[in-house]
Motif scaffolding. Structure first.
Motif, PDB file in Angstrom:
ATOM      1  N   UNK A   1      53.940 -13.914  37.957  1.00 27.17           N
ATOM      2  CA  UNK A   1      52.920 -14.564  37.150  1.00 27.17           C
ATOM      3  C   UNK A   1      51.720 -14.649  37.857  1.00 27.17           C
ATOM      4  N   UNK A   2      51.606 -13.892  38.911  1.00 28.31           N
ATOM      5  CA  UNK A   2      50.530 -13.697  39.930  1.00 28.31           C
ATOM      6  C   UNK A   2      49.373 -13.473  39.088  1.00 28.31           C
ATOM      7  N   UNK A   3      49.088 -12.396  38.149  1.00 30.70           N
ATOM      8  CA  UNK A   3      48.079 -11.868  37.431  1.00 30.70           C
ATOM      9  C   UNK A   3      47.523 -13.086  36.652  1.00 30.70           C
ATOM     10  N   UNK A   4      48.355 -13.941  35.924  1.00 33.11           N
ATOM     11  CA  UNK A   4      48.241 -14.978  35.571  1.00 33.11           C
ATOM     12  C   UNK A   4      47.341 -16.018  36.149  1.00 33.11           C
ATOM     13  N   UNK A   5      47.951 -16.283  37.097  1.00 36.33           N
ATOM     14  CA  UNK A   5      47.388 -17.445  38.191  1.00 36.33           C
ATOM     15  C   UNK A   5      45.895 -16.913  38.591  1.00 36.33           C
ATOM     16  N   UNK A   6      45.941 -15.667  38.895  1.00 34.01           N
ATOM     17  CA  UNK A   6      44.490 -15.308  39.619  1.00 34.01           C
ATOM     18  C   UNK A   6      43.454 -15.623  38.398  1.00 34.01           C
ATOM     19  N   UNK A   7      43.807 -15.184  37.200  1.00 32.98           N
ATOM     20  CA  UNK A   7      42.926 -15.343  36.019  1.00 32.98           C
ATOM     21  C   UNK A   7      42.650 -16.813  35.747  1.00 32.98           C
ATOM     22  N   UNK A   8      43.726 -17.602  35.984  1.00 33.65           N
ATOM     23  CA  UNK A   8      43.596 -19.126  35.775  1.00 33.65           C
ATOM     24  C   UNK A   8      42.531 -20.027  36.761  1.00 33.65           C
ATOM     25  N   UNK A   9      42.641 -19.134  37.836  1.00 28.95           N
ATOM     26  CA  UNK A   9      41.291 -19.785  38.703  1.00 28.95           C
ATOM     27  C   UNK A   9      41.809 -19.706  40.302  1.00 28.95           C
ATOM     28  N   UNK A  10      43.373 -19.458  40.667  1.00 26.86           N
ATOM     29  CA  UNK A  10      43.666 -19.022  41.577  1.00 26.86           C
ATOM     30  C   UNK A  10      42.936 -17.826  42.493  1.00 26.86           C
ATOM     31  N   UNK A  11      42.475 -18.344  43.787  1.00 32.82           N
ATOM     32  CA  UNK A  11      41.734 -17.124  44.616  1.00 32.82           C
ATOM     33  C   UNK A  11      42.552 -16.182  45.211  1.00 32.82           C
ATOM     34  N   UNK A  12      43.852 -16.656  45.575  1.00 33.58           N
ATOM     35  CA  UNK A  12      44.846 -15.768  46.527  1.00 33.58           C
ATOM     36  C   UNK A  12      46.052 -15.513  45.792  1.00 33.58           C
ATOM     37  N   UNK A  13      46.552 -14.299  45.892  1.00 36.49           N
ATOM     38  CA  UNK A  13      47.912 -14.049  45.539  1.00 36.49           C
ATOM     39  C   UNK A  13      48.890 -13.855  46.777  1.00 36.49           C
ATOM     40  N   UNK A  14      49.526 -15.111  46.820  1.00 32.23           N
ATOM     41  CA  UNK A  14      50.491 -14.837  48.151  1.00 32.23           C
ATOM     42  C   UNK A  14      51.984 -14.180  47.749  1.00 32.23           C
ATOM     43  N   UNK A  15      51.751 -13.002  47.935  1.00 34.06           N
ATOM     44  CA  UNK A  15      52.654 -11.994  47.327  1.00 34.06           C
ATOM     45  C   UNK A  15      53.857 -11.329  48.330  1.00 34.06           C
ATOM     46  N   UNK A  16      55.103 -11.419  47.668  1.00 39.75           N
ATOM     47  CA  UNK A  16      56.072 -10.553  48.114  1.00 39.75           C
ATOM     48  C   UNK A  16      56.178  -9.329  48.302  1.00 39.75           C
ATOM     49  N   UNK A  17      55.835  -8.712  46.862  1.00 37.19           N
ATOM     50  CA  UNK A  17      55.771  -7.251  46.735  1.00 37.19           C
ATOM     51  C   UNK A  17      54.607  -6.563  47.324  1.00 37.19           C
ATOM     52  N   UNK A  18      53.632  -7.418  47.723  1.00 44.64           N
ATOM     53  CA  UNK A  18      52.449  -7.052  48.640  1.00 44.64           C
ATOM     54  C   UNK A  18      52.725  -6.667  49.879  1.00 44.64           C
ATOM     55  N   UNK A  19      54.063  -7.124  50.489  1.00 45.36           N
ATOM     56  CA  UNK A  19      54.458  -7.017  51.588  1.00 45.36           C
ATOM     57  C   UNK A  19      55.209  -5.677  51.844  1.00 45.36           C
ATOM     58  N   UNK A  20      55.522  -5.120  50.671  1.00 45.18           N
ATOM     59  CA  UNK A  20      56.398  -3.834  50.977  1.00 45.18           C
ATOM     60  C   UNK A  20      55.670  -2.775  49.992  1.00 45.18           C
ATOM     61  N   UNK A  21      55.258  -3.203  49.038  1.00 52.68           N
ATOM     62  CA  UNK A  21      54.129  -2.216  48.181  1.00 52.68           C
ATOM     63  C   UNK A  21      52.676  -2.819  47.898  1.00 52.68           C
ATOM     64  N   UNK A  22      51.920  -2.804  49.129  1.00 54.44           N
ATOM     65  CA  UNK A  22      50.565  -3.297  48.811  1.00 54.44           C
ATOM     66  C   UNK A  22      49.654  -2.625  47.977  1.00 54.44           C
ATOM     67  N   UNK A  23      49.844  -0.900  47.828  1.00 52.16           N
ATOM     68  CA  UNK A  23      48.888  -0.470  46.671  1.00 52.16           C
ATOM     69  C   UNK A  23      48.973  -0.941  45.315  1.00 52.16           C
ATOM     70  N   UNK A  24      50.578  -1.318  44.935  1.00 47.78           N
ATOM     71  CA  UNK A  24      50.825  -1.747  43.776  1.00 47.78           C
ATOM     72  C   UNK A  24      50.273  -3.260  43.581  1.00 47.78           C
ATOM     73  N   UNK A  25      50.483  -3.881  44.356  1.00 51.66           N
ATOM     74  CA  UNK A  25      50.080  -5.287  44.355  1.00 51.66           C
ATOM     75  C   UNK A  25      48.530  -5.354  44.397  1.00 51.66           C
ATOM     76  N   UNK A  26      47.968  -4.681  45.282  1.00 50.87           N
ATOM     77  CA  UNK A  26      46.461  -4.625  45.287  1.00 50.87           C
ATOM     78  C   UNK A  26      45.789  -3.970  43.731  1.00 50.87           C
ATOM     79  N   UNK A  27      46.383  -3.234  43.117  1.00 55.13           N
ATOM     80  CA  UNK A  27      45.854  -2.786  41.455  1.00 55.13           C
ATOM     81  C   UNK A  27      46.112  -3.957  40.858  1.00 55.13           C
ATOM     82  N   UNK A  28      47.096  -4.960  40.903  1.00 57.48           N
ATOM     83  CA  UNK A  28      47.313  -5.888  39.814  1.00 57.48           C
ATOM     84  C   UNK A  28      46.136  -7.071  40.514  1.00 57.48           C
TER      85      UNK A  28
END
Length: 296
Positions: free
Chosen positions: A194-221
């Motif tokens: 639900x990261x994309x939904x959370x950012x659009x809802x007003x969260x400034x940061x995505x504290x990401x699990x997949x970002x730690x292994x697949x950073x480019x994929x997480x950055x695109x979202x």
């Protein structure tokens, strides 16, 4: 606190302890991808299974190899004394911020949790991120408690659990909490699905699990959601549904640890016993999921 994508890398282990070479490789992947920040020793970083000395070493390695990327370190522990010791270690190693969850064996009361954050916040010289993770701590913050803690010195961010999947409900949830905390305290979403939904809802940061292994994929979202391109962000996230399904079934830690093994980014097994990576059909299923996704 840095907004955008905060990547939470795995702390790979082997028979000798911390697999330092594998951990350094993961940090270097994040630096090369230009993530906005890194957090070591979160739940994905296996903090609860490591000794104080091992945790200090992880932070040292992260700070040596993170380069210009801001780095935060988890300091959660069962006792306030241990939290303060870990905070000292993190600050001495050069961590730019710390992450604290109300870890416990006996279930904590709201007053006990507030007392923990009050003591630690006053002892810090770096920003503090409140880690709200009822799935592991079994403590549920009320919005009112978040509001009290957010008034403490050095509190700079709150890492909230997953928001509702409905965009309007997600925005209402974020707005309720935002109304109770100071404007300088950021909100960050966890729960990758639900990261994309959370950012659009007003969260400034995505504290990401997949970002730690697949950073480019997480950055695109992340970048699509930050730009207000909800259609693209939702599409990119939906493309990972087969991975999200495995997260829901087996837990994100076991899935990303197994993915690291499959991709030869860590030795097998890389989790602290008694935790085990996926085996048998589950492992084969993950390998089949990873192949067409081209995660990076």
């Amino acid at each position: 606190m840095v907004n955008g994508l905060c990547a939470f890398p795995l702390t790979p282990l082997n028979q000798r302890g911390i697999d330092e070479a594998a951990f350094i490789r993961l940090i270097e992947r994040l630096v090369a991808a230009e993530v906005d920040s890194i957090c070591v020793l979160g739940s994905t970083g296996n903090y609860a299974y490591l000794s104080r000395a091992e945790r200090a070493r992880v932070i040292q390695l992260a700070m040596q190899h993170a380069g210009h990327i801001p780095a935060m370190a988890g300091i959660s522990a069962l006792t306030t004394k241990d939290v303060l010791d870990l905070a000292q270690d993190a600050q001495q190693a050069g961590a730019g911020a710390v992450l604290l969850a109300p870890m416990s064996y006996q279930k904590l009361t709201a007053d006990e949790v507030f007392g923990l954050y009050e003591t630690v916040a006053h002892a810090l010289s770096v920003p503090l991120c409140v880690y709200d993770n009822p799935g592991t701590t079994h403590f549920e913050f009320s919005d009112e408690l978040h509001g009290r803690i957010a008034q403490l010195p050095n509190v700079a961010s709150i890492k909230i659990p997953p928001v509702p999947t409905d965009p309007e409900a997600a925005k209402a949830r974020v707005d309720r909490l935002r109304a109770l905390i100071p404007s300088h305290v950021s909100l960050g979403i966890s729960g990758d699905v639900c990261a994309a939904t959370g950012i659009e809802a007003g969260c400034e940061t995505w504290y990401s699990v997949i970002g730690g292994l697949f950073p480019h994929t997480a950055l695109s979202i992340t970048r699509a959601a930050q730009a207000g391109d909800s259609q693209t962000a939702a599409k990119l996230s939906a493309q990972l549904e087969s991975l999200w399904a495995l997260f829901r079934q087996y837990g994100s830690l076991r899935v990303v640890a197994t993915a690291a093994e499959i991709l030869a980014l860590a030795e097998s097994p890389c989790l602290p016993a008694p935790l085990q990576p996926l085996t048998g059909q589950a492992r084969q299923q993950l390998a089949r999921v990873l192949e067409p996704l081209s995660l990076r």
